[in-house]
Write a protein that holds these residues in place. Structure first.
Motif, PDB file in Angstrom:
ATOM      1  N   GLY A 177     -17.172  24.397 -77.001  1.00 42.72           N
ATOM      2  CA  GLY A 177     -17.779  23.171 -76.509  1.00 42.72           C
ATOM      3  C   GLY A 177     -16.751  22.103 -76.196  1.00 42.72           C
ATOM      4  O   GLY A 177     -15.633  22.115 -76.714  1.00 42.72           O
ATOM      5  N   TYR A 178     -17.144  21.148 -75.341  1.00 41.87           N
ATOM      6  CA  TYR A 178     -16.260  20.047 -75.007  1.00 41.87           C
ATOM      7  C   TYR A 178     -15.903  19.293 -76.284  1.00 41.87           C
ATOM      8  O   TYR A 178     -16.755  19.022 -77.115  1.00 41.87           O
ATOM      9  N   GLY A 179     -14.629  18.961 -76.413  1.00 41.36           N
ATOM     10  CA  GLY A 179     -14.147  18.261 -77.606  1.00 41.36           C
ATOM     11  C   GLY A 179     -13.517  19.191 -78.618  1.00 41.36           C
ATOM     12  O   GLY A 179     -12.771  18.756 -79.485  1.00 41.36           O
ATOM     13  N   SER A 180     -13.805  20.482 -78.541  1.00 40.43           N
ATOM     14  CA  SER A 180     -13.171  21.447 -79.433  1.00 40.43           C
ATOM     15  C   SER A 180     -11.703  21.575 -79.042  1.00 40.43           C
ATOM     16  O   SER A 180     -11.369  21.559 -77.853  1.00 40.43           O
ATOM     17  N   PRO A 181     -10.814  21.714 -80.020  1.00 42.07           N
ATOM     18  CA  PRO A 181      -9.407  21.911 -79.666  1.00 42.07           C
ATOM     19  C   PRO A 181      -9.177  23.174 -78.838  1.00 42.07           C
ATOM     20  O   PRO A 181      -8.175  23.291 -78.143  1.00 42.07           O
ATOM     21  N   ASN A 182     -10.106  24.109 -78.878  1.00 38.11           N
ATOM     22  CA  ASN A 182      -9.964  25.351 -78.115  1.00 38.11           C
ATOM     23  C   ASN A 182     -10.500  25.241 -76.683  1.00 38.11           C
ATOM     24  O   ASN A 182     -10.318  26.157 -75.901  1.00 38.11           O
ATOM     25  N   ASN A 183     -11.206  24.157 -76.368  1.00 31.35           N
ATOM     26  CA  ASN A 183     -11.731  23.985 -75.016  1.00 31.35           C
ATOM     27  C   ASN A 183     -10.576  23.606 -74.085  1.00 31.35           C
ATOM     28  O   ASN A 183      -9.784  22.734 -74.418  1.00 31.35           O
ATOM     29  N   PRO A 184     -10.463  24.256 -72.926  1.00 24.43           N
ATOM     30  CA  PRO A 184      -9.326  23.987 -72.050  1.00 24.43           C
ATOM     31  C   PRO A 184      -9.381  22.631 -71.334  1.00 24.43           C
ATOM     32  O   PRO A 184      -8.365  22.160 -70.838  1.00 24.43           O
ATOM     33  N   ILE A 185     -10.525  21.982 -71.271  1.00 24.62           N
ATOM     34  CA  ILE A 185     -10.645  20.688 -70.606  1.00 24.62           C
ATOM     35  C   ILE A 185     -10.355  19.597 -71.628  1.00 24.62           C
ATOM     36  O   ILE A 185     -11.088  19.435 -72.607  1.00 24.62           O
ATOM     37  N   LYS A 186      -9.283  18.851 -71.412  1.00 23.41           N
ATOM     38  CA  LYS A 186      -8.830  17.850 -72.389  1.00 23.41           C
ATOM     39  C   LYS A 186      -9.063  16.407 -71.939  1.00 23.41           C
ATOM     40  O   LYS A 186      -8.853  15.488 -72.718  1.00 23.41           O
ATOM     41  N   GLU A 187      -9.472  16.184 -70.697  1.00 27.41           N
ATOM     42  CA  GLU A 187      -9.681  14.823 -70.226  1.00 27.41           C
ATOM     43  C   GLU A 187     -10.747  14.133 -71.068  1.00 27.41           C
ATOM     44  O   GLU A 187     -11.764  14.743 -71.406  1.00 27.41           O
ATOM     45  N   PRO A 188     -10.537  12.848 -71.386  1.00 27.56           N
ATOM     46  CA  PRO A 188     -11.511  12.135 -72.217  1.00 27.56           C
ATOM     47  C   PRO A 188     -12.775  11.791 -71.428  1.00 27.56           C
ATOM     48  O   PRO A 188     -12.778  11.809 -70.198  1.00 27.56           O
ATOM     49  N   LEU A 189     -13.813  11.460 -72.150  1.00 25.30           N
ATOM     50  CA  LEU A 189     -15.022  10.926 -71.527  1.00 25.30           C
ATOM     51  C   LEU A 189     -14.804   9.445 -71.227  1.00 25.30           C
ATOM     52  O   LEU A 189     -13.869   8.833 -71.745  1.00 25.30           O
ATOM     53  N   TYR A 190     -15.672   8.875 -70.424  1.00 24.21           N
ATOM     54  CA  TYR A 190     -15.677   7.432 -70.124  1.00 24.21           C
ATOM     55  C   TYR A 190     -14.379   6.959 -69.489  1.00 24.21           C
ATOM     56  O   TYR A 190     -13.859   5.911 -69.812  1.00 24.21           O
ATOM     57  N   MET A 191     -13.853   7.743 -68.567  1.00 27.41           N
ATOM     58  CA  MET A 191     -12.653   7.352 -67.822  1.00 27.41           C
ATOM     59  C   MET A 191     -13.069   6.383 -66.710  1.00 27.41           C
ATOM     60  O   MET A 191     -14.124   6.529 -66.114  1.00 27.41           O
ATOM     61  N   LYS A 192     -12.234   5.406 -66.439  1.00 28.83           N
ATOM     62  CA  LYS A 192     -12.510   4.447 -65.381  1.00 28.83           C
ATOM     63  C   LYS A 192     -11.971   4.969 -64.050  1.00 28.83           C
ATOM     64  O   LYS A 192     -10.917   5.599 -64.009  1.00 28.83           O
ATOM     65  N   GLU A 193     -12.718   4.698 -62.978  1.00 27.82           N
ATOM     66  CA  GLU A 193     -12.229   5.015 -61.634  1.00 27.82           C
ATOM     67  C   GLU A 193     -11.054   4.097 -61.330  1.00 27.82           C
ATOM     68  O   GLU A 193     -11.149   2.885 -61.544  1.00 27.82           O
ATOM     69  N   PRO A 194      -9.936   4.614 -60.843  1.00 27.24           N
ATOM     70  CA  PRO A 194      -8.845   3.721 -60.447  1.00 27.24           C
ATOM     71  C   PRO A 194      -9.235   2.934 -59.206  1.00 27.24           C
ATOM     72  O   PRO A 194     -10.134   3.331 -58.455  1.00 27.24           O
ATOM     73  N   ALA A 195      -8.553   1.822 -58.951  1.00 29.23           N
ATOM     74  CA  ALA A 195      -8.824   1.017 -57.762  1.00 29.23           C
ATOM     75  C   ALA A 195      -8.550   1.818 -56.493  1.00 29.23           C
ATOM     76  O   ALA A 195      -9.264   1.689 -55.488  1.00 29.23           O
ATOM     77  N   VAL A 196      -7.522   2.679 -56.535  1.00 28.54           N
ATOM     78  CA  VAL A 196      -7.171   3.522 -55.407  1.00 28.54           C
ATOM     79  C   VAL A 196      -6.944   4.935 -55.941  1.00 28.54           C
ATOM     80  O   VAL A 196      -6.202   5.125 -56.891  1.00 28.54           O
ATOM     81  N   CYS A 197      -7.602   5.893 -55.308  1.00 26.15           N
ATOM     82  CA  CYS A 197      -7.442   7.286 -55.708  1.00 26.15           C
ATOM     83  C   CYS A 197      -6.261   7.915 -54.969  1.00 26.15           C
ATOM     84  O   CYS A 197      -6.099   7.682 -53.769  1.00 26.15           O
TER      85      CYS A 197
END
Length: 166
Positions: A144-164
């Motif tokens: 599951g997301y948040g497990s140290p074994n899950n390959p997706i490490k990006e945090p939740l609640y990330m802000k959109e940058p002003a310029v992508c």
């Protein structure tokens, strides 16, 4: 039948079995994880299999039973970029016009993403991670997301940058 014809026939059957086994498909759940603060995923689809973006697992997507190089999924999704809007009560006369005006801001995005390798038949459906700048990552991990074994490490609640970045 000559022994040579028998061997060629046996070899053909073995190879045909390997080819058909690699093309076996199975249904699995699809799930969304939205990492972008202040936005909502109204709906998404993977290879045309549509689900709501509200989270949780939903049925179904069809994927090969075994991973193969170059396995790509095509994802389409609708974003509500302003989840802070306050709409009038659904029972009010103003609701439909206010909702229509708000829905004009919805945006549809598309991406093709390579599915990372999984081993054997250890796929646990497909999880689609929605990241800032309309980036997508997918995983078939059983963790599951948040497990140290899950390959997706990006945090939740990330802000959109002003310029992508492009």
């Amino acid at each position: 039948m000559s022994p040579l014809k028998f061997l060629w026939g046996a070899l053909f059957l073995v190879l045909a079995g390997c080819i058909s086994a690699s093309n076996e498909m199975a249904a699995g759940n699809i799930a969304a994880v939205n990492h972008v603060e202040g936005t909502a995923i109204n709906w998404f689809s993977v290879n045309g299999y549509r689900a709501s973006g509200g989270g949780g697992r939903q049925c179904c997507i069809v994927l090969p039973t075994r991973w193969r190089p170059g396995l790509i999924v095509n994802i389409e999704w609708e974003v509500d970029p302003d989840t802070s809007v306050k709409l009038p009560s659904i029972t009010s006369d103003e609701f439909h016009s206010a909702y229509k005006k708000h829905a004009e801001g919805y945006r549809i995005h598309r991406a093709s993403v390579e599915v990372p390798e999984w081993y054997g038949t250890d796929s646990c459906g497909l999880k689609v991670h929605f990241l800032p700048c309309y980036q997508i990552k997918v995983t078939t991990s059983c963790w599951g997301y948040g497990s140290p074994n899950n390959p997706i490490k990006e945090p939740l609640y990330m802000k959109e940058p002003a310029v992508c970045p492009k």
